[in-house]
Design a protein around this motif. Sequence first.
Motif, PDB file in Angstrom:
ATOM      1  N   GLY A 120      49.598  33.466  28.204  1.00 50.26           N
ATOM      2  CA  GLY A 120      50.971  33.609  28.720  1.00 50.26           C
ATOM      3  C   GLY A 120      52.230  33.676  27.858  1.00 50.26           C
ATOM      4  O   GLY A 120      52.968  34.569  28.303  1.00 50.26           O
ATOM      5  N   HIS A 121      52.249  32.922  27.010  1.00 52.09           N
ATOM      6  CA  HIS A 121      53.467  32.925  25.929  1.00 52.09           C
ATOM      7  C   HIS A 121      52.898  32.545  24.604  1.00 52.09           C
ATOM      8  O   HIS A 121      52.282  31.658  24.240  1.00 52.09           O
ATOM      9  N   VAL A 122      53.547  33.700  23.632  1.00 50.40           N
ATOM     10  CA  VAL A 122      52.974  33.605  22.251  1.00 50.40           C
ATOM     11  C   VAL A 122      54.208  33.327  21.341  1.00 50.40           C
ATOM     12  O   VAL A 122      55.178  34.151  21.366  1.00 50.40           O
ATOM     13  N   GLU A 123      54.123  32.113  20.560  1.00 49.30           N
ATOM     14  CA  GLU A 123      55.137  32.068  19.703  1.00 49.30           C
ATOM     15  C   GLU A 123      54.728  32.708  18.178  1.00 49.30           C
ATOM     16  O   GLU A 123      53.580  32.564  18.192  1.00 49.30           O
ATOM     17  N   ARG A 124      55.393  32.968  17.412  1.00 51.41           N
ATOM     18  CA  ARG A 124      54.951  33.472  15.834  1.00 51.41           C
ATOM     19  C   ARG A 124      55.798  32.976  14.974  1.00 51.41           C
ATOM     20  O   ARG A 124      56.637  32.428  14.819  1.00 51.41           O
ATOM     21  N   LYS A 125      55.028  32.375  13.870  1.00 55.01           N
ATOM     22  CA  LYS A 125      55.357  31.769  12.554  1.00 55.01           C
ATOM     23  C   LYS A 125      54.728  32.464  11.515  1.00 55.01           C
ATOM     24  O   LYS A 125      53.703  32.997  11.400  1.00 55.01           O
TER      25      LYS A 125
ATOM     26  N   GLN B 152      51.915  45.173  17.131  1.00 55.67           N
ATOM     27  CA  GLN B 152      50.501  45.548  17.723  1.00 55.67           C
ATOM     28  C   GLN B 152      49.585  44.502  18.208  1.00 55.67           C
ATOM     29  O   GLN B 152      49.183  44.236  19.155  1.00 55.67           O
ATOM     30  N   VAL B 153      49.394  43.632  17.079  1.00 59.67           N
ATOM     31  CA  VAL B 153      48.504  42.431  17.247  1.00 59.67           C
ATOM     32  C   VAL B 153      49.351  41.574  18.551  1.00 59.67           C
ATOM     33  O   VAL B 153      48.321  41.040  19.307  1.00 59.67           O
ATOM     34  N   ILE B 154      50.660  41.354  18.365  1.00 62.05           N
ATOM     35  CA  ILE B 154      51.277  40.578  19.217  1.00 62.05           C
ATOM     36  C   ILE B 154      51.035  41.077  20.788  1.00 62.05           C
ATOM     37  O   ILE B 154      50.945  40.226  21.675  1.00 62.05           O
ATOM     38  N   SER B 155      51.210  42.328  20.744  1.00 59.59           N
ATOM     39  CA  SER B 155      50.925  42.979  22.091  1.00 59.59           C
ATOM     40  C   SER B 155      49.710  42.746  22.775  1.00 59.59           C
ATOM     41  O   SER B 155      49.719  42.528  24.067  1.00 59.59           O
ATOM     42  N   VAL B 156      48.617  42.648  22.091  1.00 58.71           N
ATOM     43  CA  VAL B 156      47.304  42.674  22.468  1.00 58.71           C
ATOM     44  C   VAL B 156      47.370  41.100  22.599  1.00 58.71           C
ATOM     45  O   VAL B 156      46.502  40.976  23.818  1.00 58.71           O
ATOM     46  N   LEU B 157      47.727  40.188  21.882  1.00 56.68           N
ATOM     47  CA  LEU B 157      47.551  38.795  22.378  1.00 56.68           C
ATOM     48  C   LEU B 157      48.285  38.355  23.598  1.00 56.68           C
ATOM     49  O   LEU B 157      47.744  37.676  24.408  1.00 56.68           O
TER      50      LEU B 157
END
Length: 297
Positions: free
Chosen positions: A37-42, A27-32
């Motif tokens: 434009g491009h979100v990477e996750r660690k 849910q957080v990532i969808s808002v971000l």
Amino acid sequence: MATVRFTKGLFIHNEHAGSQREPVIEQVISVLKEAVGHVERKVITEPGEGEKLCYETVQDYDIVIIYGGDGTVHECINGIARLEKRPIVAVLPGGTCNDFSRAIGVPEDLDAACRLLKTGVVRKVDVCAMNDRFFANFWGIGMITDTSENIDENKKSMIGKMSYYLSALETVRHPSFFHYMIEADGRKLEGEAAMVVALNGNYIGTVDLPFQANHEDGYLELIIVKDSGFPLIKEVIQTKKIKATGEHAANLEHYHVQSFTIQTDHPMLIDMDGEVYAVTPAVCNVKKGHIDCLCSA
């Protein structure tokens, strides 16, 4: 207000932050993704990993979004602050107290905090160097360190920030005193104290303190507490009145400083942003506007 938009962002989250349900993170990532434009996750899974990750990788991003508590922020800031090229930093509250994010005006509600990616403003926020380390919110020795050390981790997981209050009350009742020698902006100070704290922000354990610390003024509020007990409790209870009058309930000294050095009669554990791992002596100074943070308007 103009929407803040970014091309490439790194989303870092502590695996222990907030709710552990994967849908919350998604849910957080969808808002971000609405603002970046491009979100990477660690994912941070062990102590020290956040600092290493930030120091080695964040220069490739426009913005770093940190989801975690004050300990996670402390780690990541220690990686970012050492860089020549530093990305914008956004903090999403995912810890017990979230004092740093609270101080810079980030809402406690996670959805509202995420929306700052679209509506927030970028401010140059002070961080502070201590020897070869950095802190974002506060530095302290004495009772404040004892409070952190005495927190029952089982109680912390069950009752959250209340565990800080219980530990603080117990520490205030049984303080230990020490001898200090401080040089602050050329002023020499020496005596006995129960606690010395340097504030860059105005919250510790979610408590709004009776001082006017400011993350953007290039100064620390150096507080030397001479006693404890009821006067110190009253100091916290009457925060609004004390801020208005400047008349403190406790026996303390208060200095507005850009730097200070401190020695104690024996090595003492130092609490920085709730993390206890360094010892005195210490040399501290403010790095004004060192990090660009996404804040509320």
